[in-house]
Structures are given as structure tokens and as C-alpha cells.
Design a protein around this motif. Structure first.
Motif, PDB file in Angstrom:
ATOM      1  N   ASN A   1       0.856  -1.183   0.000  1.00 35.46           N
ATOM      2  CA  ASN A   1       0.000   0.000   0.000  1.00 35.46           C
ATOM      3  C   ASN A   1       0.893   1.234   0.000  1.00 35.46           C
ATOM      4  OD1 ASN A   1      -1.859   2.007   0.301  1.00 35.46           O
ATOM      5  ND2 ASN A   1      -2.812   1.181   2.153  1.00 35.46           N
TER       6      ASN A   1
ATOM      7  N   SER B   1      -2.918   7.887   0.390  1.00 37.52           N
ATOM      8  CA  SER B   1      -2.593   6.459   0.337  1.00 37.52           C
ATOM      9  C   SER B   1      -3.230   5.806  -0.881  1.00 37.52           C
ATOM     10  CB  SER B   1      -3.053   5.761   1.622  1.00 37.52           C
ATOM     11  OG  SER B   1      -4.445   5.917   1.804  1.00 37.52           O
ATOM     12  N   ASN B   2      -2.978   4.491  -1.044  1.00 38.86           N
ATOM     13  CA  ASN B   2      -3.491   3.728  -2.198  1.00 38.86           C
ATOM     14  C   ASN B   2      -3.095   4.384  -3.520  1.00 38.86           C
ATOM     15  OD1 ASN B   2      -4.834   1.755  -0.599  1.00 38.86           O
ATOM     16  ND2 ASN B   2      -6.525   3.189  -0.273  1.00 38.86           N
TER      17      ASN B   2
ATOM     18  N   LYS C   1      -5.286  -1.260  -7.298  1.00 40.33           N
ATOM     19  CA  LYS C   1      -5.564  -1.108  -5.870  1.00 40.33           C
ATOM     20  C   LYS C   1      -5.291  -2.395  -5.104  1.00 40.33           C
ATOM     21  CE  LYS C   1      -6.291   3.032  -6.730  1.00 40.33           C
ATOM     22  NZ  LYS C   1      -5.114   3.922  -6.537  1.00 40.33           N
TER      23      LYS C   1
END
Length: 395
Positions: free
Chosen positions: A189, A268-269, A274
Motif C-alpha cells: 500500500n 494512500s493507495n 488497488k
């Protein structure tokens, strides 16, 4: 008055949590006893029918006391996965008594906070002995540490769901005498890490590993005119941002790793995909024996004769022996233009009859053939029970 009531409720929750931990620990002890029985009677670690029956019963019981079926399914998927991995680890230790070390010296890419560091922590958490971390700046250095006996193990990223195979690692495997003894898949991540809370638009310079830049190319395109500076590892990128303490620089890495360098995640991500995971392999000087009860994978390297259909003929050997190939990778052979070395991952144990027969056949029909390792499969696939359908079974 309300404060006292809240404190009483919190105390009751804490007591319940403590009871849960003791119950889970007791369950783990029982699964270890199950593992001993399986060793004695040569029973496979996983029993899919038993697991499905267990989940169906638990889902129904959970609904009877007001628990959501999906919550019960998710909870016991985690418990079953932990049980399977613990049993596999115990069986592997019994099969390789001489391989248990009081101190595991492990080489990996980067320093504390890198993804390889986090994968190392995860893998050796289930192994006996203390962990000695040896951070390295290149894949070649990692391999050299084990070959020179400065490290007992090396953890190497081999492929990523977003950026694909890591060719440099495959090239290192072509020339080393080390053996693959384990694998793990670790979720990735990527987060945007900064020293102070700032807007992403103020960032002028971005530090990360080249693989990370490749995995986050869409985010970089949206970010605009930012200078990207490749680093040897994500931990090196985070260290630079920590030292600069500037509001115009940032790193891309894990949020957990960033905390080790006093960095905070403002986004984030970031990966293009994903569902971003990296597969790591663990290598050592000596091969290991994988008990037949444990799901195994075998990796080989080979070069075929230079005739039409030679690779197809080799792959047909796997089909004829009902061997499932999970990975096929080709890399150029140094000094031999237009010739390729092929890497194959196959489901199966090298000591099992069908795979043994396939390997013997391949040795006789290829120009070069080497087994890089036979090792336990660490990824535990969830038992396929649809929570909604489970409630109607048997009714």
C-alpha cells in the motif's frame, strides 16, 4: 455519572477481550496437537470439506446470537489461515531439525521500513530463533551475504501484481548456488509520505524505488511537474525526506515504514492497481525437505535445445504428468544472443511421484536444467463458502 458508566462498559469490554485472547491461544494449542496427529498418520494439513462444514456451522450459530454472516466468515477465514500456517511451520521444523537456528541472520533490500524489511518481519515471525536484520543496497549484495555465510537467509522480491516480474532478481538466480526455501505474498500500500502536513500540489521532488515509481505511474501523471529521484530502496527514500525536513519533498512508501522515520501519510493507495501485492522468495545455502502433507511449490530453471517447438515439448511433459505450472518467465542468457533461460514455478513436491517423473524427463530433454528449490506454499486460499448460501444449507 455518564463517565462512570462508560468506564464500567470499557472495563467489561477489556475483560471480554482478555477472555477472547485466552480462548484463541487455547485453540492454537489444540491445532498444534492436530498437527502432531497429522504427522503420525500422514494426513494433509488442509481438509477443505472439514473447513467448509466448520464455517457453515459457525455462520448459522453466529446468526442465532445476532452476528452478521459475513463478519463470522471473515473472522474464521483469518483463524483458519493462521492455523494452517502454524501447522505448516511446525511440520517443516520437524522435517528439517538441523535447519532451526537460535539466530536467523537475514539479508534484505534497504533498511528498517522498506517493504522487504516488512516482509522479512512477517515471514520470520512464525520461525523459531531470534532475528538479525541485515539491510543491503542491492540484490547482488543480498545474494553475496548468504553466499559468503554472512547471512543465513535472504528475502528477495520476485514479482508484483502491478509492475510484474523483477528481472534483476531472476538474473541473480541464474548464477547463484542458493536454494529457494520459502515464499510469501505481502500487500503493498503505497502512501505519499512527508515531514509536515502539506498539500500534494506543493511537492517539488519525490523520492522512491524505481519499482514504486512504475507501480504508481498514474498518480505521478496526475501529480504534474514533479522531479522524481530514484533510490535504492523505499527506506532510503524515507530517510532522505526525514533528513531534509523540507515542505517541498516527499517519499512514496508504506505508512508503517514512514512512522519509523517520523513521516506522515497525506495520501494512500497510490498504486495503479488497488489490489497491489508483491511476492517474495526466501533463499538459503541448503535446500529444505517439505513434508508431503504440506502444499508445496517447486521452481526450476532450464534452457531448451534450439529446435522448433522445443519449449512446447517441455511444457507438454507437465501436462502429461498433471502438473500445474503457475509461472513461466524467460530471461536472456548472457553471451548467447537470442537464447533464453526459462524459469518455471510448479505446484507440487519434488519428492512426489508425478513431479519427480516430470523433472527426470525434463533433465533428459533440455540443454540445462536445475531445481532452484522446493518450498511450502505460504498463501492460504480462503475456504469457499458463501455466507448467504451457507445459511440455507441443510435447511
Amino acid at each position: 455519572m455518564a463517565t462512570n458508566e462508560l468506564e464500567e462498559l470499557r472495563k467489561a469490554i477489556t475483560d471480554t477481550d482478555n477472555q477472547l485472547l485466552n480462548i484463541i491461544a487455547g485453540r492454537q494449542k489444540l491445532t498444534m496437537q492436530v498437527a502432531q496427529t497429522k504427522v503420525k498418520h500422514h494426513i494433509p494439513v488442509r481438509d477443505q470439506v472439514r473447513e467448509e462444514q466448520l464455517l457453515v456451522r459457525l455462520i448459522k450459530q453466529g446468526q442465532a446470537v445476532g452476528l452478521d454472516p459475513h463478519f463470522v466468515t471473515k473472522l474464521f477465514h483469518v483463524i483458519i489461515e493462521d492455523s494452517v500456517l502454524n501447522q505448516q511451520s511446525m511440520l517443516a521444523q520437524w522435517a528439517n531439525p538441523g535447519a532451526q537456528l537460535p539466530l536467523n541472520r537475514v539479508a534484505f533490500l534497504g533498511e528498517k521500513g522498506s517493504y522487504s524489511y516488512l516482509a522479512t518481519q512477517k515471514y520470520f515471525a512464525r520461525r523459531s530463533g531470534e532475528l538479525m536484520e541485515i539491510g543491503c543496497q542491492s540484490f547482488a549484495e543480498i545474494i553475496q551475504k548468504v553466499e559468503s555465510n554472512e547471512a543465513d537467509f535472504a528475502v528477495l522480491p520476485i514479482e508484483n501484481t502491478s509492475s510484474g516480474s523483477i528481472n534483476e532478481v531472476y538474473d541473480q538466480l541464474q548464477h547463484t548456488r542458493l536454494n529457494i526455501v520459502g515464499e510469501l505474498t505481502h500487500p503493498i500500500n503505497h502512501a505519499l509520505l512527508v515531514h509536515n502536513d502539506i498539500e500534494p500540489g506543493k511537492i517539488q521532488t519525490l523520492y522512491a524505488h524505481p519499482q514504486v515509481f512504475a507501480q504508481c505511474s498514474h498518480f505521478l501523471a496526475d501529480l504534474g511537474n514533479v522531479e522524481v529521484k530514484p533510490c535504492d530502496s523505499t527506506s532510503a527514500a524515507m530517510l532522505i525526506v526525514n533528513e531534509l525536513q523540507s515542505d517541498t519533498v516527499a517519499a512514496i512508501g508504506s505508512q508503517a515504514g514512514g512512522k519509523l522515520y517520523n513521516l506522515r501519510a497525506i495520501k494512500s493507495n497510490l498504486a495503479n492497481q488497488k489490489e497491489n501485492h508483491s511476492r517474495f522468495i526466501v533463499v538459503a545455502s541448503q535446500p529444505i525437505k517439505v513434508p508431503l502433507q504440506v502444499p508445496a511449490k517447486t521452481t526450476v530453471i532450464m534452457s531448451t535445445v534450439q529446435t522448433p517447438g522445443a519449449l512446447v515439448d517441455a511444457l507438454l511433459v507437465l501436462k502429461e504428468n498433471n502438473i500445474n505450472m503457475t509461472k513461466l518467465e524467460s530471461r536472456p542468457i548472457n553471451g548467447n544472443p537470442w537464447e533464453e533461460m526459462f524459469y518455471l514455478d510448479m505446484q507440487g513436491n519434488i519428492e512426489d511421484g508425478p513431479l519427480q517423473k516430470a523433472i527426470d524427463t525434463l533433465r533428459g530433454m533440455t540443454r540445462y536444467f536445475k531445481v532452484l528449490g522446493c518450498y511450502p506454499v505460504e498463501e492460504v486460499s480462503p475456504t469457499k463458502v458463501a455466507a448467504v448460501n451457507a445459511l440455507t444449507k441443510g435447511s
